[in-house]
Enzyme design. Structure first.
Site, PDB file in Angstrom:
ATOM      1  N   ASP A  60       0.834  -1.191   0.000  1.00  9.51           N
ATOM      2  CA  ASP A  60       0.000   0.000   0.000  1.00  9.51           C
ATOM      3  C   ASP A  60       0.873   1.247   0.000  1.00  9.51           C
ATOM      4  O   ASP A  60       1.689   1.442   0.896  1.00  9.51           O
ATOM      5  CB  ASP A  60      -0.884  -0.043   1.245  1.00  9.51           C
ATOM      6  CG  ASP A  60      -1.861   1.102   1.263  1.00  9.51           C
ATOM      7  OD1 ASP A  60      -2.507   1.311   0.232  1.00  9.51           O
ATOM      8  OD2 ASP A  60      -1.944   1.800   2.277  1.00  9.51           O
ATOM      9  N   THR A  93      -3.561   4.882  -3.708  1.00 12.44           N
ATOM     10  CA  THR A  93      -2.498   5.681  -3.090  1.00 12.44           C
ATOM     11  C   THR A  93      -1.212   5.624  -3.898  1.00 12.44           C
ATOM     12  O   THR A  93      -0.511   6.617  -4.000  1.00 12.44           O
ATOM     13  CB  THR A  93      -2.230   5.201  -1.664  1.00 12.44           C
ATOM     14  OG1 THR A  93      -2.091   3.801  -1.679  1.00 12.44           O
ATOM     15  CG2 THR A  93      -3.355   5.574  -0.754  1.00 12.44           C
ATOM     16  N   THR A  94      -0.908   4.473  -4.471  1.00 11.12           N
ATOM     17  CA  THR A  94       0.286   4.391  -5.316  1.00 11.12           C
ATOM     18  C   THR A  94       0.052   5.204  -6.581  1.00 11.12           C
ATOM     19  O   THR A  94       0.930   5.939  -7.035  1.00 11.12           O
ATOM     20  CB  THR A  94       0.567   2.927  -5.695  1.00 11.12           C
ATOM     21  OG1 THR A  94       0.396   2.119  -4.535  1.00 11.12           O
ATOM     22  CG2 THR A  94       1.962   2.765  -6.212  1.00 11.12           C
ATOM     23  N   ASP A 390      -8.781  -1.525   2.326  1.00 10.93           N
ATOM     24  CA  ASP A 390      -8.898  -0.920   0.998  1.00 10.93           C
ATOM     25  C   ASP A 390     -10.181  -1.384   0.321  1.00 10.93           C
ATOM     26  O   ASP A 390     -10.937  -0.584  -0.213  1.00 10.93           O
ATOM     27  CB  ASP A 390      -7.709  -1.329   0.105  1.00 10.93           C
ATOM     28  CG  ASP A 390      -6.477  -0.492   0.387  1.00 10.93           C
ATOM     29  OD1 ASP A 390      -6.483   0.219   1.408  1.00 10.93           O
ATOM     30  OD2 ASP A 390      -5.518  -0.557  -0.405  1.00 10.93           O
TER      31      ASP A 390
HETATM   32  P1  ADP Z   1      -3.104   1.730  -5.615  1.00  8.47           P
HETATM   33  O1  ADP Z   1      -2.427   1.853  -4.284  1.00  8.47           O
HETATM   34  O2  ADP Z   1      -2.919   2.963  -6.440  1.00  8.47           O
HETATM   35  O3  ADP Z   1      -4.505   1.276  -5.533  1.00  8.47           O
HETATM   36  P2  ADP Z   1      -2.542  -0.874  -6.656  1.00  8.47           P
HETATM   37  O4  ADP Z   1      -1.264  -1.592  -6.424  1.00  8.47           O
HETATM   38  O5  ADP Z   1      -3.760  -1.325  -5.927  1.00  8.47           O
HETATM   39  O6  ADP Z   1      -2.262   0.643  -6.402  1.00  8.47           O
HETATM   40  O7  ADP Z   1      -2.799  -0.935  -8.209  1.00  8.47           O
HETATM   41  C1  ADP Z   1      -3.940  -0.386  -8.781  1.00  8.47           C
HETATM   42  C2  ADP Z   1      -3.863  -0.447 -10.293  1.00  8.47           C
HETATM   43  O8  ADP Z   1      -3.872  -1.775 -10.749  1.00  8.47           O
HETATM   44  C3  ADP Z   1      -5.061   0.253 -10.875  1.00  8.47           C
HETATM   45  O9  ADP Z   1      -4.651   1.104 -11.903  1.00  8.47           O
HETATM   46  C4  ADP Z   1      -5.898  -0.902 -11.405  1.00  8.47           C
HETATM   47  O10 ADP Z   1      -6.656  -0.517 -12.515  1.00  8.47           O
HETATM   48  C5  ADP Z   1      -4.863  -1.915 -11.757  1.00  8.47           C
HETATM   49  N1  ADP Z   1      -5.401  -3.283 -11.786  1.00  8.47           N
HETATM   50  C6  ADP Z   1      -5.978  -3.939 -10.768  1.00  8.47           C
HETATM   51  N2  ADP Z   1      -6.380  -5.192 -11.152  1.00  8.47           N
HETATM   52  C7  ADP Z   1      -6.016  -5.316 -12.449  1.00  8.47           C
HETATM   53  C8  ADP Z   1      -6.139  -6.359 -13.430  1.00  8.47           C
HETATM   54  N3  ADP Z   1      -6.707  -7.528 -13.152  1.00  8.47           N
HETATM   55  N4  ADP Z   1      -5.679  -6.125 -14.665  1.00  8.47           N
HETATM   56  C9  ADP Z   1      -5.097  -4.952 -14.968  1.00  8.47           C
HETATM   57  N5  ADP Z   1      -4.944  -3.935 -14.111  1.00  8.47           N
HETATM   58  C10 ADP Z   1      -5.402  -4.096 -12.852  1.00  8.47           C
HETATM   59 MG    MG Z   2      -5.257  -0.566  -4.812  1.00  3.83          MG
END
Ligand code: ADP
Ligand code: MG
Length: 545
Positions: A60, A93-94, A390
């Site tokens: 996170d 958040t990322t 989350d």
């Molecule tokens: P954050 O802290 O920003 O939520 P994450 O590590 O949770 O970061 O990553 C979120 C990103 O991953 C988003 O842009 C989301 O659209 C993408 N994402 C999540 N699941 C998938 C998937 N199955 N295929 C492609 N992209 C995905």
């Molecule tokens: Mg996320």
């Protein structure tokens, strides 16, 4: 000979102008690099060890940045936006930090060429506004009237947010649980009505959701085994009194001259306790909870009268029980009547893993539920809790603001395309700045590819080509197949609000950093001074924020 003008105190460090701005941007880039690889389903986790030797494993963005304890004044802005994104929407958040970093990266080139930051800021503000309008235009509204459809949408949103976490293999299981938990709450969806308890041991699938309050059985004295552990519609007394003999004895100094007087004191002590116990018994309460200890005499007394008791209940648990079951926490045994006694449909004590748990189900006042997490190591359970948090936030958001967009870089690319097209209609040099903003948005799909080990250039080219076609607006990265897919049909969904908030916050942060061209550091508040620092703060490493 020119006279020297001394404006600031000796030792003050001030740097200004373009080099300062560039150095701020570089500092931000270093922060972004620290969390770049955690984005997306194939993102890596970070293990952070703090000064005390405590290790945290997390994916996170906000958690990692909080742990890093950054002291650079400009780079701190990025930590702040990650925190605010966490508080405001709970996910993304990322994303928000990456976007802000990339906006700055694109600006760096322009600043070095001599563009005035204010020109860039103005264009970025405009671009953000246009981007938000576009998101609102293309987002898909959830139909809340059909409960079945709503449920499946919520589960998909929860699943997407868990894709990138340690528990992604169990995401279907947890998505159901999270949606059950959130939908069991009432209208306002209060977050503190979902309790999460961690019980080490067992497998993740043994985690369970309890529609009520649950907490670990507290320490108890002999006599406890004889108390009943099951009730239907019991009255619950919640107390803040000590039901133990030692209490009165410890609080006073007493001088006695003979045995009879001593006996009297002992008798009185017992009487005081018994009086309290009788009052509690007469009130009709079947379950007695107290924040303070309940001793062996009291435990035996209750056992004889078919009642259950638990002492030293954690305050937070007691408060949640009170909110859920009604009643009040009393600091006297005197006025116990129905208006201050809580109730619930069933009370029971059961075994969960190696621990015994007290469960209060079917609470009349507020709807509440408790997630009991099972699993291996402590750190693993903690990361699971953060991931569930989350997901819970996302489901709440989706329920409140009923619009979703496709993730996996799809929505970012669509906005990017829109802004590029728009920028071509501008005649002034603003065109360049808006194009830079549009280019920066591509960092999300690019990073998703990089983190998964794909060739990002090929995939981005494919995506750009697809988005240029009329039906290509939801095309994004296909994490499973090293290709592109329609992420809307592939059910990679995210609430539109997460994206809107991330874009706004990232662009604001970038503008803020661009508008600073001088840092003045007074020697007393410098962070490498002695611990404790000057009156201006001067936080040393490892001290709380
Ligand atoms: P954050 O802290 O920003 O939520 P994450 O590590 O949770 O970061 O990553 C979120 C990103 O991953 C988003 O842009 C989301 O659209 C993408 N994402 C999540 N699941 C998938 C998937 N199955 N295929 C492609 N992209 C995905
Ligand atoms: Mg996320």
């Amino acid at each position: 000979m020119q006279p020297q003008i001394i404006l600031l105190k000796e030792g003050t460090d001030s740097s200004q102008g373009k080099p300062q701005l560039i150095s701020n941007i570089n500092a931000c880039a270093a922060v972004v690099d620290a969390i770049r690889t955690t984005l997306g389903p194939r993102g890596m986790d970070k293990l952070i060890v703090d000064a005390k030797g405590q290790a945290t494993i997390s994916n996170d963005g906000a958690t990692i940045l909080k742990q890093l304890d950054i002291v650079h004044p400009a780079a701190k802005t990025l930590v702040d936006i990650a925190k605010s994104q966490d508080a405001e929407v709970g996910d993304g958040t990322t994303t928000v930090v990456l976007l802000a970093g990339q906006f700055l990266h694109e600006c760096k080139r322009l600043i070095e060429e001599g563009v005035h930051p204010h020109n860039i800021i103005r264009s970025f503000r405009k671009a953000t506004r246009l981007a938000i309008e576009k998101i609102n235009e293309i987002s898909v509204k959830i139909n809340k009237d059909d409960p079945k459809e709503l449920r499946s949408i919520l589960e998909k949103c929860a699943g997407t947010s868990m894709n990138s976490k340690l528990i992604h293999q169990q995401k279907d299981f947890f998505a159901k649980m999270v949606v059950d938990a959130v939908t069991s709450l009432d209208e306002l969806l209060p977050l503190d009505m979902i309790g999460i308890k961690k019980v080490p041991g067992g497998s993740l699938e043994e985690s369970l959701l309890i529609d009520g309050v649950a907490f670990k059985k507290t320490f108890s004295y002999a006599g406890f085994e004889m108390q009943p552990k099951n009730y239907n519609n019991p009255k619950i007394a919640m107390l803040n009194i000590e039901l133990e003999l030692k209490a009165e004895r410890d609080n006073a100094e007493i001088r006695v001259n003979n045995v009879e007087e001593y006996q009297k004191i002992v008798d009185t002590e017992w009487n005081i306790l018994y009086e309290k116990l009788d009052l509690i018994h007469k009130s009709g309460a079947k379950v007695v909870l107290s924040k303070l200890p309940i001793g062996d005499v009291a435990t035996q007394y209750f056992a004889d009268r078919d009642m259950f008791c638990a002492g030293r209940v954690v305050e937070e648990d007691l408060k949640r029980t009170m909110k859920a079951c009604g009643g009040a926490i009393m600091s006297t045994a005197h006025d116990l009547n129905d208006s201050v006694l809580g109730t619930c449909e069933t009370f029971e004590e059961t075994q969960i893993g190696a621990d015994r748990y007290n469960l209060f189900r079917g609470c009349p006042q507020t709807k509440t539920c408790t997630i009991v997490l099972r699993g291996g190591a402590e750190q693993f359970l903690e990361e699971t809790e953060r991931s569930l948090h989350d997901a819970i936030m996302i489901v709440r958001r989706a329920l409140r603001h009923d619009a979703v967009v496709a993730g996996g870089g799809a929505v970012e690319l669509e906005i990017s395309k829109h802004l590029r097209e728009y920028s071509r209609s501008i005649a002034s040099k603003e065109q360049l700045f808006m194009a830079a903003f549009a280019k920066a948005l591509e960092v999300i799909p690019r990073q998703l590819c990089d983190n998964a080990g794909f060739d990002s250039t090929t995939i981005l080219n494919k995506l750009r080509a697809r988005h240029a076609e009329p039906d290509g607006k939801w095309y994004g990265v296909n994490i499973l197949g090293e290709d592109i897919t329609d992420n809307f049909t592939a059910c990679v969904w995210e609430p539109a609000l997460v994206k809107i908030n991330a874009l706004t916050a990232a662009s604001e942060a970038a503008c803020l950093i661009l508008s600073v061209d001088e840092t003045i550091k007074s020697p007393r508040s410098s962070h490498d001074g002695p611990p404790g620092g000057g009156p201006m703060g001067g936080r040393g490493r490892g001290r709380p924020m």
